[in-house]
Design an enzyme around this catalytic site. Structure first.
Site: not given
Ligand code: PMV
Length: 323
Positions: A109, A111-113, A115, A156
């Site tokens: 989690g 955020g590879s996509s 990045a 992200d």
């Molecule tokens: O699951 P992650 O690390 O991609 O985080 C998601 C965070 C959310 O607020 C739930 C969704 C978003 O796009 O902000």
């Protein structure tokens, strides 16, 4: 032919997840584990992708068919849609060969996509000599994420672009880099892969049925995120930890906590962490804790005993860059 290497960092959400989908702020930091993308201009009318970390080898697609996905691994969907959006926006095209390499598992989690998406746009803009400032890069990357998965605040992407620690409001309405000192962070992975769109949908349904209540939870998260910004800038990590605990209880109220996350969070708190919470969409992935350095070993082994895997990262990493 011409080729370029680009890298972008992974990220960890510190405060404000879910609320940031609904026009509230969040705070995100980058980690020193990066995704590297090599892009080469080649003759021909197709793209070729190798992305071993998502199990993709020798994937090809004709330029005319870009963006048509059928059960493709996420890594390829994001890359392919990035290329399609770039070619459409800037009216250019070329055959491409792309290789990705990740220093972290796409399961965490981190955020590879996002990045990969950011690195792809940065690389393409260099190869085609098209000037893209951070805001332009963000907007096109955000459009790409929305094209692929339909939801996403873009936090992200902002992290991967600007790097460091960033105060962010939905869709890039505000992107404020925060000059914070070294963050005293411990990261524990539950071993369970979470699906962000599923969790976002879960919260959306809860909100549909309880709009005022859920909006007031988002307001409280917004309040504590703003307060955390001030405390982080002052380097008051003890009080920031207190806010992490509050944020965790509000995320629990939103229904995105799990037993596995809770176990790691409680283990960290019981060994003296200043605060601990889940990080990201919930439903799995990672938890984070703020700790006094002397307690690091104890907190890390408590997380491991509780069934977690400690992931060593250094926060505040540099944003996307040409290697
Ligand atoms: O699951 P992650 O690390 O991609 O985080 C998601 C965070 C959310 O607020 C739930 C969704 C978003 O796009 O902000």
């Amino acid at each position: 032919m011409k080729k370029i290497k680009v890298s972008a960092p992974g990220k960890l959400m510190l405060f404000g997840e879910h609320a940031v989908v609904y026009n509230r702020p969040c705070i995100v930091t980058t980690v020193d584990q990066r995704i590297r993308v090599l892009i080469e201009l080649v003759f021909g009318d197709e793209i070729k992708i190798d992305a071993p970390e998502v199990g993709v080898a020798g994937y090809t697609k004709k330029l005319g068919l870009l963006g048509q996905h059928k059960n493709l691994p996420k890594g390829v969907q994001f890359l392919e849609t990035s290329i399609k959006n770039f070619f459409e926006k800037y009216k250019v095209k070329s055959g491409l060969r792309i290789e990705t390499k990740s220093e972290f598992s796409s399961e965490f989690g981190f955020g590879s996509s996002s990045a990969v998406t950011v690195a792809a746009f940065k690389g393409l803009s260099e190869l085609f000599k098209i000037k893209m400032d951070n805001k332009k890069l963000f907007d096109l990357a955000h459009k790409t994420v929305l094209d692929v998965q339909g939801v996403g605040s873009g936090f992200d992407l902002a992290a991967a672009i600007w790097g460091g620690t960033v105060f962010f409001v939905t869709g890039g309405k505000k992107v404020i880099p925060l000059k914070v000192k070294k963050l005293p962070l411990v990261v524990g992975y539950t071993g369970i892969k979470a699906d962000t769109p599923t969790m976002v949908k879960k919260v959306a349904i809860l909100r549909e049925n309880n709009k005022k209540l859920v909006d007031s939870i988002f307001d409280q998260i917004s309040l504590l995120t703003n307060k955390a910004k001030t405390l982080l800038l002052r380097g008051n990590f003890k009080k920031t930890g207190e806010l992490m605990n509050l944020n965790q209880e509000l995320l629990d109220a939103l229904g995105v906590n799990t037993k596995e996350l809770s176990n790691l969070i409680i283990a960290a708190r019981e060994t003296g962490a200043w605060g601990a919470k889940l990080s990201g969409a919930g439903g799995g992935d990672c938890m984070i804790a703020f700790i006094k350095e002397e307690k690091r070993k104890a907190v890390e082994s408590a997380i491991q005993k509780a069934g977690g895997r400690v992931i060593k990262v250094r926060p505040n990493a540099e944003g996307v860059k040409i290697e």
